[in-house]
Design an enzyme around this catalytic site. Structure first.
Site, PDB file in Angstrom:
ATOM      1  N   ARG A 177     -61.373 -43.197  55.807  1.00  0.00           N
ATOM      2  CA  ARG A 177     -60.507 -44.381  55.830  1.00  0.00           C
ATOM      3  C   ARG A 177     -60.086 -44.687  57.260  1.00  0.00           C
ATOM      4  O   ARG A 177     -59.550 -43.827  57.963  1.00  0.00           O
ATOM      5  CB  ARG A 177     -59.268 -44.130  54.960  1.00  0.00           C
ATOM      6  N   ARG A 194     -42.929 -53.514  60.309  1.00  0.00           N
ATOM      7  CA  ARG A 194     -42.829 -52.273  61.080  1.00  0.00           C
ATOM      8  C   ARG A 194     -41.894 -52.462  62.263  1.00  0.00           C
ATOM      9  O   ARG A 194     -41.733 -53.572  62.785  1.00  0.00           O
ATOM     10  CB  ARG A 194     -44.208 -51.836  61.585  1.00  0.00           C
ATOM     11  N   LYS A 215     -54.400 -52.518  46.847  1.00  0.00           N
ATOM     12  CA  LYS A 215     -53.335 -51.515  46.903  1.00  0.00           C
ATOM     13  C   LYS A 215     -52.125 -52.035  46.118  1.00  0.00           C
ATOM     14  O   LYS A 215     -51.586 -53.102  46.421  1.00  0.00           O
ATOM     15  CB  LYS A 215     -52.964 -51.236  48.358  1.00  0.00           C
ATOM     16  N   THR A 239     -50.840 -41.122  48.958  1.00  0.00           N
ATOM     17  CA  THR A 239     -49.537 -40.961  49.610  1.00  0.00           C
ATOM     18  C   THR A 239     -48.874 -39.618  49.313  1.00  0.00           C
ATOM     19  O   THR A 239     -48.576 -39.291  48.164  1.00  0.00           O
ATOM     20  CB  THR A 239     -48.552 -42.089  49.241  1.00  0.00           C
TER      21      THR A 239
END
Length: 642
Positions: free
Chosen positions: A33, A74, A226, A284
């Protein structure tokens, strides 16, 4: 030992070198990934090349997934690398492209972000979380210089960590941002990737936006959606139907909906993906503690095992392999947990998996728009269970047939034979599938023998094992899957190593492509190896057959000699027939020995226009044979749909 569940590894500074990547592949990595939330295009080019180089040196094929950032909020960087947020201290969140600043004796700490709506829409009393919820502040007031907050959960905030606003209405945000569009075009233009992951999907239209970009470049890149927003949960069925795969992105999902809801949602998403026949990744913090420690916690090991028992196709490592101190150890540990979890009795697995697989035909239709393809997959799995087969093998052009078998979640490997490198890499993400690249698929009458040779040569199966095969016959017509075939392996020959030669595959990587033998080569092989066995068998068994006839039919000792002589003559005649068979050309259709095969027919598929069939399978042409030729040698049973 190989495991059925696949492993996705995030590539980063700790794992980007060719040497480390080779160790990750050897340890069990199936998919690499590339996270476009971090790094620049030069790094991504280098890391991609390193993945392909490492795989080529190990003669392996590894799929590559590019993970788009999406509308992820972010924080910017900080002088010195991080800042400390102390309990009950004031902090200001400001819209700026500049770095933040630590607190001083006269001013609070400043956290900067390039996401302008945060400063515009945050309201007093709303909570703001950082770094997957590890740090938390509450909004007190808004002002010209930013949003003034009070620290509720203290800690150290590092650069580029995520910001979540679960209580704030941020208005309509596209899942595909301008940055994502630019990143996707770069990937499709310069990197030969296999999957694109789309973050923060909220509706099926988000997926179509990305698919249109992929189609512009004429690429067969699969989209992984996702699931990490509450809006995605509300439209889960529609999103799954529009996707090529999904990821249970538990980090942001837990922050958005609450960690207490994640386990139940994980099971629901995995069930939905299985029912629709698409791969699902559980991601995760699976082995989070291994970022800094050589061993995981017991809770983490249980988390990974439970994902297997839920039915996930793959599990993903993030910071563990991207930036951790023990990337190779993390993959090794992950594989060990997977192997042990898969070895547990059926009672360990989710009881709802059986209910899902029973209803698969109602949801998954094959390329002809019928349930036959799914029915053939289920038949193969059930037949393998009943006969205690060691493996399932399928001939597949695009991987769709292998996926249909995988969705039934068999406990044995699925060896998928294909001539497409794209399909090989696609199946790297599908549970239980071990793809084998072929230069071409053998003709129908020799297909199963040739596939058996390849499996034996590779050590995948052994003498005495049963293997269940699925294929669309005739194979050279690229027919839809219409045959289920079972064979028991015999020790026909000590296969020569030179019968399988490594060749250069597309995409710059090497892959062992199997050389299909001509009919003459196959005939010579059978003549040298099978014919002596047949003759020995006939010689050895003729007396036994005679004695059985005497015991069951005729007890008059005066006729014993005549019966023995008759059986001997029959044996000699059969031997002559065997010699004659191998002196002539092998016929196009091998005759079926009575009692050695059983066929089950279903209604023929209706004739359809060529453009009716999708790109996963192709229908047999109208002039193709209505049934596959039988193969008597080593055959126990065949189920054929015509």
């Amino acid at each position: 030992m190989s495991c059925l569940t696949k492993i996705v590894c995030t590539i980063g500074p700790a794992s980007c070198s060719v040497e480390v990547l080779k160790k990750l592949i050897a340890a069990g990595m199936n998919v690499a990934r590339l996270n476009f939330s971090h790094g620049n295009y030069d790094l991504m080019r280098e890391w991609f090349r390193n993945v392909r180089t490492a795989a080529a040196e190990l003669n392996k094929e590894i799929a590559v997934m590019a993970d788009l950032q999406g509308p992820k909020i972010r924080c910017n960087g900080f002088p010195g690398g991080s800042i400390e947020l102390k309990h009950n201290a004031e902090v200001i969140i400001a819209f700026s492209a500049e770095d933040g600043a630590p607190a001083t004796a006269t001013s609070p700490a400043i956290i900067t972000t390039k996401f302008q709506p945060l400063a515009e829409r945050a309201k007093p009393g709303e909570h703001i979380l950082f770094d997957d919820g590890y740090l938390e502040v509450v909004v007190e007031r808004t002002a010209a210089d930013g949003v003034h907050c009070r620290v509720v959960v203290p800690g150290v905030l590092k650069p580029r960590k995520g910001i979540n606003l679960p209580q704030t209405d941020l208005g309509p945000l596209p899942a595909l941002t301008a940055k994502d569009t630019e990143d996707a075009r770069f990937v499709l233009r310069e990197l030969d990737i296999d999957f694109l992951s789309l973050s923060f999907v909220r509706r099926p239209e988000d997926i179509q936006d990305l698919r249109r970009i992929i189609q512009e470049y004429g690429k067969d890149v699969k989209i992984i959606s996702k699931i990490e927003k509450p809006q995605a949960i509300e439209r889960l069925s529609d999103i799954v139907a529009a996707s090529d795969g999904i990821m249970v992105a538990r980090g942001d999902l837990g922050v958005e909906v609450g960690n207490h809801k994640v386990p139940g949602l994980q099971k629901r998403m995995i069930r939905e993906a299985i029912a629709r026949g698409i791969p699902v990744i559980t991601a995760t913090q699976m082995l989070e503690s291994m970022i800094n420690n050589p061993r995981p916690t017991r809770a983490e090991a249980s988390d990974v095992a439970n994902a297997v028992w839920d039915g996930t196709d793959a599990v993903m490592l993030s910071a563990e392999t991207a930036a951790g101190n023990f990337p190779v150890e993390a993959v090794t540990m992950m594989r060990q947990i997977l192997v042990d979890a898969e070895a547990q009795p059926p009672s360990a697995f989710s009881s709802q998996l059986a209910d899902i697989t029973r209803g698969l035909g109602q949801v998954q239709l094959d390329s002809s728009g019928t349930e036959i393809g799914m029915s053939m997959g289920r038949t193969a799995v059930e037949l393998a269970k009943l006969t205690h087969s060691a493996a399932i093998a399928c001939v597949t052009d695009t991987g769709n047939a292998a996926v249909r078998v995988s969705t039934c979640r068999p406990a044995i490997p699925i060896f998928s034979f294909t001539t497409s490198l794209t399909t090989v890499r696609r199946l790297a993400l599908v549970r239980g599938c071990f793809p084998i690249l072929m230069s071409r698929i053998p003709e129908a009458e020799m297909a199963f023998i040739e596939l058996e040779r390849v499996l034996t040569e590779r050590g995948c199966v052994h003498e005495g094992d049963r293997v269940v095969y699925t294929a669309g016959l005739p194979t050279l017509k690229r027919a839809t899957t219409n045959t289920v075939h079972i064979r028991r392996l015999r020790a026909l020959s000590p296969f020569r190593r030179d019968e399988v030669v490594p060749t250069q595959s597309r995409g710059g990587a090497t892959m062992a492509e199997e050389r299909a033998h001509s009919a003459e080569e196959t005939k010579e092989f059978l003549k040298k190896k099978l014919l002596p066995d047949v003759i020995d068998f006939l010689n050895a068994e003729s007396d036994t057959v005679a004695q059985q006839i005497l015991a069951r039919i005729d007890t008059n000792p005066k006729r014993h000699a005549a019966i023995v002589d008759l059986v001997s003559k029959l044996s000699t005649s059969l031997q002559d027939e065997a010699h004659e068979l191998f002196d002539l050309n092998i016929p196009q259709s091998t005759p079926t020995i009575s009692g050695a095969e059983a066929t089950v027919a279903v209604d023929p598929l209706p004739d359809r226009d060529d453009d009716y069939f999708d790109d996963f399978d192709e229908a047999p042409p109208a002039d193709s044979p209505s049934s596959a030729p039988g193969i008597a040698s080593a055959t126990e049973a065949t189920a054929t749909s015509r």
